[in-house]
Scaffold this motif. Sequence first.
Motif: not given
Length: 295
Positions: A110-120, A133-144
């Motif tokens: 579950f790569p999204a477990d790294a979000c939003p920590h990687i962007g921060l 780029d990191a925040h974009r990738r995280c956002y795209e995992t769940d735009p809601t």
Amino acid sequence: MARLAFPTGARARLAVHLSALCIVGWAAASATRLKLPGLPAEEAREVADRFEEHRRTGEFRSALSGVRRLLKSYPDRPEYLQAEAELLTQLGDSAGAAASWEAFMAVAPFPADACPHIGLAYDRSRSVAKALDAHRRCYETDPTNGDLASSYAAALTTADRFAEAERIYEQILKRWPGYTDALIGLLRLKFKQDRSAEVASLLSSMLKAGKRTTDVLAVAARLARERGDRPAAKAYLAEAIQVAPDYPDLYRELAELQDADRDWPEAIKTYRALLAVAPGDARARKRLRELEGLR
């Protein structure tokens, strides 16, 4: 670099996660009957036990050393990579934490477990393009997800991509009216674009709604200062300090206003308070000595 102060909730989550880390690791190893390459099983158990003790007592550098010994045997284990990233964050190594989160995302179920920590982590290491780029990738995992959307919009604002950021903030607020992070982000975006009338209107509604957070009060102080209302700016900064007494920039802004207004007794008090939370601020220390010499 100074250690980062984690909110109580984040510390609790870190403690729970790391407490379970060794159990998870050993259960998986036992289930697959794998031996730790280069690290005998009994020694690996001792490393795991010492790691947990160091984590429990707050000896994060020693805990990090233990996790890295385990990673030498299992370099693709996501729970170890996550622990490494979290410990590096505790130790203030933001670039190292970002690299560990990247490695985690490459192998985690579950790569999204790294979000939003990687962007921060990229934010803290001043890597604007990588953070975006990191925040974009995280956002795209769940735009809601409102938190991930707000983080991405904030990164877009930092990159001066205002139209995209504003569109995301508006989408968040349409779904969740009154969402504080989105309101604050929109406030900063409008302030950065010098849309003063809109900033004032949004600020007024937020303050009336009781959203007197540090960020809101700081923006209110800057707008008041920009408009020449220095007493109001100082009042907002003093209130913001009450909300966030460990935020050096608030003291710095207040001290500079007091100093410029020749309110030196108050400036001396504020510079002293600033140095209590940021003892390495050489400029503040120098100015404090100068003001004390005027007495």
